[in-house]
Design a protein around this motif. Structure first.
Motif, PDB file in Angstrom:
ATOM      1  N   VAL A 168      -9.806 -13.396  -2.695  1.00 63.25           N
ATOM      2  CA  VAL A 168     -10.047 -14.549  -1.832  1.00 63.25           C
ATOM      3  C   VAL A 168      -8.818 -14.761  -0.967  1.00 63.25           C
ATOM      4  N   ASN A 169      -8.984 -15.484   0.131  1.00 62.99           N
ATOM      5  CA  ASN A 169      -7.865 -15.796   1.022  1.00 62.99           C
ATOM      6  C   ASN A 169      -7.596 -17.301   1.044  1.00 62.99           C
ATOM      7  N   PRO A 170      -6.338 -17.727   0.818  1.00 68.15           N
ATOM      8  CA  PRO A 170      -5.211 -16.962   0.288  1.00 68.15           C
ATOM      9  C   PRO A 170      -5.495 -16.494  -1.142  1.00 68.15           C
ATOM     10  N   PRO A 171      -4.692 -15.559  -1.657  1.00 69.74           N
ATOM     11  CA  PRO A 171      -5.035 -14.904  -2.917  1.00 69.74           C
ATOM     12  C   PRO A 171      -4.878 -15.788  -4.149  1.00 69.74           C
ATOM     13  N   ILE A 172      -5.525 -15.342  -5.220  1.00 70.82           N
ATOM     14  CA  ILE A 172      -5.234 -15.854  -6.555  1.00 70.82           C
ATOM     15  C   ILE A 172      -3.781 -15.478  -6.881  1.00 70.82           C
ATOM     16  N   ARG A 173      -3.074 -16.396  -7.506  1.00 64.31           N
ATOM     17  CA  ARG A 173      -1.621 -16.246  -7.690  1.00 64.31           C
ATOM     18  C   ARG A 173      -1.229 -16.060  -9.160  1.00 64.31           C
ATOM     19  N   PRO A 174       0.060 -15.711  -9.404  1.00 58.35           N
ATOM     20  CA  PRO A 174       0.570 -15.624 -10.769  1.00 58.35           C
ATOM     21  C   PRO A 174       0.516 -16.976 -11.489  1.00 58.35           C
ATOM     22  N   ARG A 175       0.586 -16.912 -12.804  1.00 54.48           N
ATOM     23  CA  ARG A 175       0.428 -18.107 -13.642  1.00 54.48           C
ATOM     24  C   ARG A 175       1.441 -19.198 -13.304  1.00 54.48           C
ATOM     25  N   GLU A 176       2.669 -18.832 -12.931  1.00 52.69           N
ATOM     26  CA  GLU A 176       3.659 -19.875 -12.637  1.00 52.69           C
ATOM     27  C   GLU A 176       3.251 -20.713 -11.427  1.00 52.69           C
ATOM     28  N   ASP A 177       2.574 -20.111 -10.468  1.00 54.58           N
ATOM     29  CA  ASP A 177       2.069 -20.881  -9.335  1.00 54.58           C
ATOM     30  C   ASP A 177       0.943 -21.805  -9.762  1.00 54.58           C
ATOM     31  N   VAL A 178       0.050 -21.300 -10.617  1.00 53.92           N
ATOM     32  CA  VAL A 178      -1.057 -22.119 -11.122  1.00 53.92           C
ATOM     33  C   VAL A 178      -0.520 -23.344 -11.846  1.00 53.92           C
ATOM     34  N   GLU A 179       0.470 -23.141 -12.681  1.00 57.11           N
ATOM     35  CA  GLU A 179       1.026 -24.267 -13.439  1.00 57.11           C
ATOM     36  C   GLU A 179       1.686 -25.287 -12.506  1.00 57.11           C
ATOM     37  N   MET A 211       0.833  -1.207   0.000  1.00 57.88           N
ATOM     38  CA  MET A 211       0.000   0.000   0.000  1.00 57.88           C
ATOM     39  C   MET A 211       0.871   1.262   0.000  1.00 57.88           C
ATOM     40  N   ASP A 212       1.959   1.243   0.753  1.00 62.59           N
ATOM     41  CA  ASP A 212       2.844   2.416   0.785  1.00 62.59           C
ATOM     42  C   ASP A 212       3.518   2.650  -0.565  1.00 62.59           C
ATOM     43  N   GLU A 213       3.926   1.578  -1.219  1.00 63.89           N
ATOM     44  CA  GLU A 213       4.610   1.725  -2.504  1.00 63.89           C
ATOM     45  C   GLU A 213       3.645   2.153  -3.610  1.00 63.89           C
ATOM     46  N   GLY A 214       2.418   1.635  -3.564  1.00 64.20           N
ATOM     47  CA  GLY A 214       1.396   2.045  -4.518  1.00 64.20           C
ATOM     48  C   GLY A 214       1.666   1.673  -5.955  1.00 64.20           C
ATOM     49  N   LYS A 215       2.514   0.687  -6.189  1.00 70.46           N
ATOM     50  CA  LYS A 215       2.874   0.307  -7.556  1.00 70.46           C
ATOM     51  C   LYS A 215       1.949  -0.758  -8.147  1.00 70.46           C
ATOM     52  N   LEU A 216       1.299  -1.535  -7.281  1.00 70.88           N
ATOM     53  CA  LEU A 216       0.471  -2.642  -7.737  1.00 70.88           C
ATOM     54  C   LEU A 216      -0.991  -2.370  -7.437  1.00 70.88           C
ATOM     55  N   SER A 217      -1.862  -3.025  -8.184  1.00 66.51           N
ATOM     56  CA  SER A 217      -3.297  -2.892  -7.953  1.00 66.51           C
ATOM     57  C   SER A 217      -3.963  -4.238  -8.213  1.00 66.51           C
ATOM     58  N   GLY A 218      -5.220  -4.315  -7.844  1.00 69.57           N
ATOM     59  CA  GLY A 218      -6.019  -5.492  -8.140  1.00 69.57           C
ATOM     60  C   GLY A 218      -5.457  -6.769  -7.551  1.00 69.57           C
ATOM     61  N   LEU A 219      -5.592  -7.856  -8.297  1.00 66.29           N
ATOM     62  CA  LEU A 219      -5.157  -9.173  -7.818  1.00 66.29           C
ATOM     63  C   LEU A 219      -3.647  -9.248  -7.655  1.00 66.29           C
ATOM     64  N   HIS A 220      -2.899  -8.486  -8.449  1.00 73.02           N
ATOM     65  CA  HIS A 220      -1.444  -8.437  -8.286  1.00 73.02           C
ATOM     66  C   HIS A 220      -1.092  -7.882  -6.904  1.00 73.02           C
ATOM     67  N   ALA A 221      -1.765  -6.827  -6.497  1.00 72.07           N
ATOM     68  CA  ALA A 221      -1.488  -6.209  -5.203  1.00 72.07           C
ATOM     69  C   ALA A 221      -1.851  -7.140  -4.058  1.00 72.07           C
TER      70      ALA A 221
END
Length: 472
Positions: free
Chosen positions: A298-309, A207-217
Motif C-alpha cells: 500500500v502507499n505509503p507502505p506498511i512500516r516496521p513495528r517501532e513506527d506502529v508503536e 532493487m540494485d542492492e537486492g538485500k530486502l524483499s516483501g514489505l521490508h523492501a
C-alpha cells in the motif's frame, strides 16, 4: 466518561428522542440492543471506490462491506486519469458521469473528494463546490514523477494529461482554494505526502542492492523521511497561500507524524488534521498477512513495528484526528503479478478493509486503553466535523439516525472469505479481534444484520444517497 444507557427514538430517519426508557409500544418497530455498544455510524474518511474495477459493481460490493463494518458514510477519492473512469479532460464531463454511475449503486451514504490533475481543473473547483457540493480536494504529491505501483517514466500517460503535475501545480491549487475560502466556501485540502525524487532514488537503491524483499523492501524503497519532507513542503505552501484547512493523509511513521506535529507548532494559525489508517495500526513489515505479505502492499507502505508503536502512542495522546481504512478493493488475481508472485514491486498498491475498521480499532484500542468514546470520535465525529457532514458523526437529537450495534464481548478471527467485498482476501487474515458489528442502521433503516461468521443480510437494498455538503 462512562458509557450512557439510553433508549433512542427515531422518526423520519433522524434521532428525535433520547431517554433512559422509551415505551416500545409507541414505535412501529423496535430493536433490543441490551448488552451492545451503540456507536454513531462510521464515517470512513478515506476510500477509493472504482479504482480497480468499474465504479458501479465496486460501489455495490464495497458499500456492502462498509455496512458490515458499521460504516454509514463513505468518503471516496476520485480523479481523472487511468483507473477510476479512465477519463481525462474537464470535470464538466467527468463529474456528471461519476454521479450518474454512483446513483443507485451504494448500500450506504457516500460523497467524494476530488483531485485536480490537469491545470484547467483548478478553475473548475468553484463549480465543483457550487454545482456538485464537493468541498474537499486532494493532491497526490508523488504522482508527478513516480507511479501508483512503483517507479514509472510514463506518469503523464498515467494521468492522461500533457500538463506537469508538480509543486507549482500544488501551489496553484492551494491559491484557488484559499480564494474560495475567502469567499465563504468551507473547503479543505488533503495531501498524500511523499516525494517522488526520493522514492525513485531509494527504489533503485533497494532493487540494485537486492538485500530486502516483501514489505521490508517496499518500506525501504519509500522511506519515512520522504513523508516527513513532503509534510514540510505541504505545510509551507499552505502558509504561503494562506490555506487554512489542511488534512495530512495516512501518516505511517514516526518521522511523518513528528513532522506533522512540528508544522502545527510552526504554523499555529493553520487548521491541520492528521489521519492514520487501520492497516498501519494493525500491520507491520513482519506481518504474515495470511501467508502472502504482498497482499499488504500500500502507499505509503506498511512500516516496521517501532513506527506502529509510535502511531499508537500519539493516537492515545490525542495527536491523531481520525482513523480510516483507505479501502481500495483489489482482488488477488489483480494484486499479485502471476509470473512474479514474490516481487513486491510488481504487485499493485492498496487493499480493502473498511469492514474491519471499527472492530479492529475497538479491539486493539481497548487493549491499549482507548475508550469507546474516543473510538467514536476517531471513526465518526471528527471526520463529520471536518468534511461538512453536520447531520452525521454523533448520536444526538436532530442528526441522521446512523447507528452501529457492536457486541463488545464477541471475539472472531478476520477472514477475507467472510466479507461481502469482492477482494476475496484480507491482509489482516487470521487476526483475532474482540468486538463484532451485529447491526447497522442508516437513517433509521437496517442495512446490515450479522447472523454469524460469513452469514449476513442486507435487508434495505441500495438506499445510499449522495451527501451534498454541507450536509445538514
Amino acid at each position: 466518561m462512562p458509557v450512557q444507557k439510553l433508549d433512542l427514538g427515531i422518526r423520519g430517519g433522524r434521532f428525535v428522542e433520547m431517554a433512559e426508557s422509551i415505551d416500545p409500544s409507541r414505535a412501529a418497530e423496535s430493536h433490543d440492543a441490551k448488552g451492545m455498544l451503540g456507536f454513531p455510524g462510521v464515517c470512513d474518511a478515506h476510500m477509493h471506490v472504482g479504482i480497480y474495477q468499474k465504479l458501479e459493481p465496486d460501489a455495490v460490493q464495497e458499500s456492502k462491506a462498509a455496512a458490515m463494518g458499521g460504516v454509514t458514510s463513505m468518503l471516496s477519492y476520485i480523479r481523472t486519469g487511468q483507473y477510476y473512469l479512465d477519463m481525462g479532460g474537464p470535470w464538466a464531463n467527468f463529474l456528471p458521469e461519476v454521479m450518474r454511475r454512483s446513483e443507485g449503486s451504494f448500500w450506504v451514504d457516500y460523497c467524494y473528494h476530488v483531485a485536480p490533475i490537469e491545470h484547467a481543473q483548478i478553475k473548475e473547483m468553484r463549480s465543483a463546490y457550487e454545482d456538485f457540493a464537493l468541498t474537499s480536494f486532494k493532491i497526490f504529491m508523488f504522482y508527478g514523477g513516480y507511479g501508483l505501483h512503483g517507479a514509472s517514466d510514463s506518469q503523464q500517460q498515467f494521468l492522461m494529461t500533457e500538463d506537469k503535475y508538480d509543486i507549482a501545480h500544488f501551489e496553484f491549487i492551494m491559491r484557488e482554494l484559499s480564494s474560495m475560502a475567502r469567499d465563504g466556501m468551507d473547503v479543505s485540502l488533503s495531501l498524500h505526502c511523499e516525494i517522488a525524487d526520493i522514492l525513485r532514488a531509494y527504489t533503485k537503491k533497494v532493487m540494485d542492492e537486492g538485500k530486502l524483499s516483501g514489505l521490508h523492501a517496499y518500506s525501504a524503497a519509500r522511506p519515512q523521511h520522504s513523508e516527513g519532507l513532503a509534510v514540510f513542503i505541504a505545510s509551507y505552501l499552505a502558509n504561503e497561500t494562506d490555506l487554512k484547512n489542511i488534512n495530512l493523509l495516512h501518516l505511517t511513521s514516526k518521522k511523518a507524524l513528528e513532522a506533522a506535529m512540528q508544522m502545527a507548532k510552526v504554523f499555529p494559525h493553520l487548521n491541520f488534521r492528521r489521519e492514520v489508517t487501520i492497516g498501519h495500526l494493525l500491520l507491520d513489515v513482519d506481518s504474515c498477512c495470511g501467508g502472502q505479505p504482498l497482499h499488504a502492499k500500500v502507499n505509503p507502505p506498511i512500516r516496521p513495528r517501532e513506527d506502529v508503536e509510535y502511531l499508537w502512542e500519539k493516537l492515545l495522546e490525542g495527536e491523531v484526528d481520525w482513523v480510516c481504512s483507505d479501502h481500495a478493493c483489489c482482488s488477488g488475481e489483480q494484486k499479485v503479478h502471476q509470473a512474479r508472485q514474490n516481487d513486491v514491486f510488481s504487485a499493485k498498491s492498496g487493499f480493502g478493509g473498511t469492514e474491519w475498521l471499527l472492530p479492529g480499532l475497538f479491539s486493539e484500542g481497548s487493549r491499549r486503553g482507548l475508550s469507546a468514546q474516543r473510538v467514536a470520535a476517531l471513526t465518526s465525529r471528527n471526520v463529520a466535523e471536518r468534511y461538512g457532514l453536520h447531520a452525521k458523526g454523533d448520536i444526538d437529537l436532530g442528526k441522521d439516525a446512523d447507528l452501529v450495534l457492536l457486541d463488545p464481548n464477541e471475539s472472531f478471527t478476520i477472514r477475507g472469505a467472510d466479507s461481502p467485498s469482492s477482494q476475496g482476501f484480507s491482509p489482516l487474515e487470521g487476526l483475532d479481534v474482540t468486538g463484532r458489528v451485529k447491526r447497522t442502521f442508516l437513517r433509521g433503516s437496517t442495512v446490515y444484520v450479522d447472523h454469524g461468521p460469513g452469514k449476513y443480510d442486507f435487508p434495505a437494498g441500495p438506499v445510499g444517497k449522495f451527501l451534498k455538503r454541507p450536509y445538514k
